[in-house]
Design an enzyme around this catalytic site. Structure first.
Site, PDB file in Angstrom:
ATOM      1  N   SER A  53       3.989   0.309  -8.465  1.00 36.79           N
ATOM      2  CA  SER A  53       4.076   0.215  -9.923  1.00 36.79           C
ATOM      3  C   SER A  53       5.439   0.671 -10.426  1.00 36.79           C
ATOM      4  CB  SER A  53       2.980   1.050 -10.581  1.00 36.79           C
ATOM      5  OG  SER A  53       1.701   0.616 -10.183  1.00 36.79           O
ATOM      6  N   TYR A 141      -0.249   6.327   3.024  1.00 36.91           N
ATOM      7  CA  TYR A 141      -0.514   5.240   2.075  1.00 36.91           C
ATOM      8  C   TYR A 141      -0.812   3.972   2.864  1.00 36.91           C
ATOM      9  CZ  TYR A 141       0.227   2.318  -2.140  1.00 36.91           C
ATOM     10  OH  TYR A 141       0.089   1.439  -3.193  1.00 36.91           O
ATOM     11  N   LYS A 169      -4.043   7.678   0.562  1.00 37.22           N
ATOM     12  CA  LYS A 169      -4.241   6.756  -0.565  1.00 37.22           C
ATOM     13  C   LYS A 169      -4.571   5.415   0.061  1.00 37.22           C
ATOM     14  CE  LYS A 169      -2.168   4.538  -4.539  1.00 37.22           C
ATOM     15  NZ  LYS A 169      -1.475   3.278  -4.475  1.00 37.22           N
TER      16      LYS A 169
END
Length: 312
Positions: A53, A141, A169
């Site tokens: 993002s 991640y 994550k």
């Protein structure tokens, strides 16, 4: 798994921080501060800085360091700060990790190396090399749909032997993966749900919270969904997830990228953080009416849940 780190701060709703630009496309300090203030106002539990993002793959090293600095100067002490430091080279990843540690971030995180297909032992060394560079805890991640690398449970269990690994994550689509990673790590580990469209399912399957790219457009809705889960109101949680998904579908139906759409929604609602950096697609003239519809839908859903919650 045992850990010496305080894991209580790594829970709840943690938006993935957006890249903030001036009108000329340069990183904006002022607009980064404005987004920080917005998240303080919305009372989210933390921010994940410098990930997808944040358009990290389109930023050079100095720009990424600047964003980490701006966010820390505004938000340190107000919420949990997680720095995504994944970069094309181990050298740059370590430089970002050391910078984030010097700024007082609470944890680091990184995607696996991209472009070249690497064996598990090379990916493992990459993550461990980053961890060795600072005393901070680390979140693996896993996002195979963009990196092309799928983290398997045996390697995750091996990585958990490093005391700095506090969890993961997980942005793979199957909620089964969340359950497996949580089972591998046990109660003294953290699993964050990645796909926003399955936030509620991920939480029910064992995720301790979520880190997501659409949270910034509707933080109150995700905060309420999280509250429903904590209260055991699973029917209410399922309903709000369904309405959240309608908004996500609308945001993904634009000619421009989802992030361009989210930023336009925020701009029209008073938080101008600029557009997106090429090659991400900007919103088009045809998107204008669609974004009107997104905002109308968002307002309807917020009115349905937020107003009724406050009045009850």
């Amino acid at each position: 798994m045992t850990t010496a780190f305080d894991l209580t701060k790594f829970k709840g709703v943690i938006p993935a921080f957006y890249a903030c630009y001036e009108d000329d496309g340069q990183i904006s300090e002022e607009r980064t501060y404005a987004l920080c203030d917005y998240y303080v106002q919305k009372k989210v539990h933390g921010v994940y800085v410098g990930g997808s993002s944040g358009e990290c793959i389109y930023h050079n090293l100095d720009e990424r360091k600047a964003v980490l600095s701006y966010v820390a100067s505004r938000l340190k002490g107000h919420m949990t700060l997680i720095a995504h430091v994944g970069a094309p080279s181990t050298r740059d990843s370590i430089a970002l990790a050391e910078h984030a540690a010097s700024l007082g971030y609470d944890a680091l995180s990184a995607i696996p190396p991209i472009y070249f297909t690497l064996p598990d032992h090379a990916v493992s060394r990459y993550w461990n090399d980053i961890m060795e560079a600072t005393p901070l805890p680390f979140l693996i991640y896993n996002i195979p749909q963009t990196t092309g690398y799928t983290l398997r449970t045996p390697l995750y269990e091996q990585l958990l032997q490093n005391e700095k690994v506090i969890g993961i994550k997980n942005s793979s689509m199957p909620t089964f993966d969340i359950e497996r990673f949580k089972r591998s790590g046990g109660p003294n580990s953290i699993v964050f749900n990645g796909p926003d469209e399955q936030f509620v399912a991920g939480r029910i399957m064992g995720a301790d919270g979520g880190i997501g790219g659409t949270y910034g457009a509707m933080p109150e809705l995700f905060l309420l969904a999280d509250q429903y889960i904590q209260q055991g109101k699973f029917t209410e949680a399922r309903h709000i997830q369904s309405d959240i998904n309608e908004i996500i579908v609308a945001l993904c139906s634009l000619d421009g990228s989802m992030y361009a759409g989210i930023k336009e929604v925020l701009r029209r609602r008073g938080v101008n953080i600029g557009g997106v950096r090429l090659p991400l697609a900007a919103i088009t003239e045809q998107d204008a009416a669609r974004i009107d519809d997104v905002i109308s839908l968002l307002e309807q859903v917020e009115s349905r849940y937020i107003t009724s919650t406050h009045s009850s």
